[in-house]
Enzyme design. Structure first.
Site, short mmCIF file in Angstrom:
data_model
loop_
_atom_site.label_atom_id
_atom_site.label_comp_id
_atom_site.label_asym_id
_atom_site.label_seq_id
_atom_site.Cartn_x
_atom_site.Cartn_y
_atom_site.Cartn_z
N HIS A 5 0.81 -1.23 0.00
CA HIS A 5 0.00 0.00 0.00
C HIS A 5 0.84 1.27 0.00
O HIS A 5 1.99 1.28 0.44
CB HIS A 5 -1.01 0.00 1.15
N ASP B 162 -0.21 4.28 1.39
CA ASP B 162 -0.44 5.21 2.50
C ASP B 162 0.36 4.83 3.74
O ASP B 162 0.80 3.67 3.89
CB ASP B 162 -1.94 5.28 2.84
N ASP C 126 6.47 0.13 6.83
CA ASP C 126 5.05 -0.12 6.55
C ASP C 126 4.50 1.01 5.70
O ASP C 126 4.14 2.05 6.22
CB ASP C 126 4.29 -0.21 7.89
N GLU D 140 -5.00 1.56 3.09
CA GLU D 140 -4.92 0.33 3.90
C GLU D 140 -5.01 0.65 5.38
O GLU D 140 -5.66 -0.08 6.15
CB GLU D 140 -3.61 -0.41 3.60
N GLU D 141 -4.39 1.74 5.78
CA GLU D 141 -4.31 2.06 7.21
C GLU D 141 -5.65 2.49 7.81
O GLU D 141 -5.78 2.59 9.02
CB GLU D 141 -3.24 3.14 7.47
N ASP E 209 1.21 -10.16 -0.01
CA ASP E 209 1.05 -8.84 0.61
C ASP E 209 1.89 -8.80 1.89
O ASP E 209 2.52 -9.79 2.26
CB ASP E 209 -0.45 -8.62 0.92
N HIS F 112 4.53 2.21 12.69
CA HIS F 112 3.44 2.95 13.36
C HIS F 112 3.93 3.73 14.57
O HIS F 112 3.16 4.41 15.22
CB HIS F 112 2.28 2.04 13.79
ZN LIG Z 1 0.84 -1.83 6.23
#
Ligand SMILES: [Zn+2]
Length: 471
Positions: free
Chosen positions: A105, A107, A140, A174-175, A201, A445
């Site tokens: 992804h 984002d 991520d 996705e987030e 993925d 994150h």
């Molecule tokens: Zn992710």
């Protein structure tokens, strides 16, 4: 003389550069790291409130990709899906061969307020320093997206053409659930009748085995992911003056309901995916743990207790319960008329949203507490067969690139975009060739997200190899 010589040398060099295929320019570890650094600097942040999303940042990211990957954009068909989603199609030479789908992804999550100054380098600097590329998205999931594109660009530069058609799919949200991105991309592929050999993925990674007393790293391939359900608990009462209160106010009734839910966790199960994890790990385990796993029919209870002690392993053996929001009351001498809480559940494969809601009501057993599901609950994903061709291909690629690692199937605890692809493939694999320690996992994150230059090189090589191995 000197001057002439220099000019001639310059011209020769220029001629050489022009003659060189783009391949030579495209390759190289510095280039890949520089690509990720630049990708991080474009702030493609997802927010719960869609109005906050900076669409221009995503469009700038698309422009960056187009400039940075000229061969990809020349040889693959690019489609923009639902405004910001990206789908690239690399036509294979054999139209009968089942395609493969690589997902990552675009984002990233925002920086938690008040933590920017805790970063060693600013979170969107993409700074390359101390052997790492730093910044939000390096782990991520831009690391993966850029590694895939670097791999495809360099394969194209070598003149490589795949046998199978390869799709590169990149959602923009996705987030925050993937409804605008992955859902739409997967639906588009399904509408075209695409049936993929596998979908790869994010999800599992190359983990430090120390947590289980294993010296080798563990290459965890997610073969299923947990479901997702948030429920609102609400209590309404008449309210009134706090000088003449009833025995239980709305707050007390609500609090009692939450206490009951925490006191009655969902039962632990050592079945399904987590059982398969232990089967794969058994040869590597030593001593008492190995004995316990071998005799798990006998010692199941003890193993479950052991796993329940650690929050991460506990989440692998049961549907989890987490009260996350609470609110009630406006004034210290006024009885609240309403109290509200939100409890988040992550469902173990085998459980269903309907059963979980029924159990919540049974456990609370109080008609004054209403239980209402919020948003769009997600059932647990189907479980991918570890004997499938796709799992075998990824396992073989892991053996090629991380020969010291032990591959193992894993239940992914968070959500990924891949769950939306179940109409497109039976073989959904969640693995990112990223080496992480327990400490590193908090960086995604969190603060000081980063990837080492060496590992990023391995990632690029992994994706090139998985494409070649999938011939
Ligand atoms: Zn992710």
């Amino acid at each position: 003389m000197m001057k002439n010589f220099r000019v001639r040398k310059f011209l020769m060099l220029a001629a050489l550069l022009v003659a060189l295929p783009l391949a030579a320019l495209a390759a190289g570890p510095d280039r890949a790291a520089e690509s990720l650094s630049q990708a991080v600097q474009l702030q493609t942040i997802s927010f719960q409130d869609p109005a906050q999303v900076d669409k221009a940042a995503f469009l700038a990211f698309h422009d960056f990709l187009a400039k940075r990957y000229p061969l990809v954009h020349q040889h693959l068909k690019k489609e923009v899906v639902n405004g910001l989603g990206l789908l690239y199609t690399w036509e294979g030479s054999d139209p009968k061969a089942k395609p493969i789908i690589l997902c990552a992804h675009q984002d990233v999550v925002p920086i938690a307020p008040g933590t920017t100054q805790d970063w060693t380098y600013p979170p969107f600097s993409g700074k390359i320093a101390d052997g790492f590329i730093w910044g939000r998205g390096t782990m991520d999931d831009k690391g993966s997206l850029i590694a895939i594109l670097e791999a495809v660009e360099s394969l194209l530069a070598e003149g490589y053409r795949p046998t199978r058609t390869i799709y590169l799919a990149s959602g923009q949200d996705e987030e925050v659930g993937g409804e605008q991105g992955a859902v739409k991309i997967a639906a588009l592929l399904a509408s075209r009748g695409v049936k993929a050999e596998y979908v790869l993925d994010e999800g599992g990674m190359v983990l430090d085995g120390k947590i289980l007393g294993i010296k080798k790293p563990l290459a965890a391939v997610g073969i299923a992911e947990k479901g997702y359900l948030s429920v609102e608990l609400k209590v309404k009462t008449a309210g009134g003056h706090s000088s003449t209160p009833p025995a239980h106010t709305a707050i007390g009734i609500l609090a009692a309901a939450i206490v009951k839910l925490e006191a009655h966790p969902f039962p632990a199960r050592l079945t399904g995916v987590t059982n398969q994890t232990f089967v794969a790990l058994k040869p590597e385990l030593s001593g008492s743990l190995r004995f316990a796993i071998t005799s798990r029919k006998l010692l199941g209870g003890i193993i479950k207790k052991m796993l329940a002690k650690n929050d991460a392993t506990n989440a692998m053996i049961r549907t989890t319960t987490a009260a996350t929001i609470i609110g009630a009351g406006t004034k210290e001498n006024v009885l609240p008329q309403e109290a509200r809480a939100v409890v988040n559940f992550r469902l173990l494969p085998g459980d269903s949203v309907e059963e979980v809601i029924a159990r919540i009501k049974r456990v609370i057993a109080d008609p004054r507490v209403t239980v209402t599901p919020l948003g769009v609950p997600q059932e647990p994903s189907p479980i991918t067969d570890v004997n499938s061709a796709g799992y075998g291909l990824v396992k073989r690629t892991i053996a090629d690139l991380f020969p010291e690692a032990v591959p193992m199937p894993l239940l992914v605890l968070g959500g990924t975009d891949s769950r939306f692809y179940s109409d497109v493939s039976d073989c959904i694999l969640r693995f990112m060739p990223m080496r992480v320690t327990e400490e590193d996992e908090r960086r995604a994150h969190g603060t000081n997200e980063r990837i080492s230059l060496d590992n990023f090189q391995e990632m690029v090589k992994f994706y090139a190899k998985v494409i070649r191995n999938s011939e």
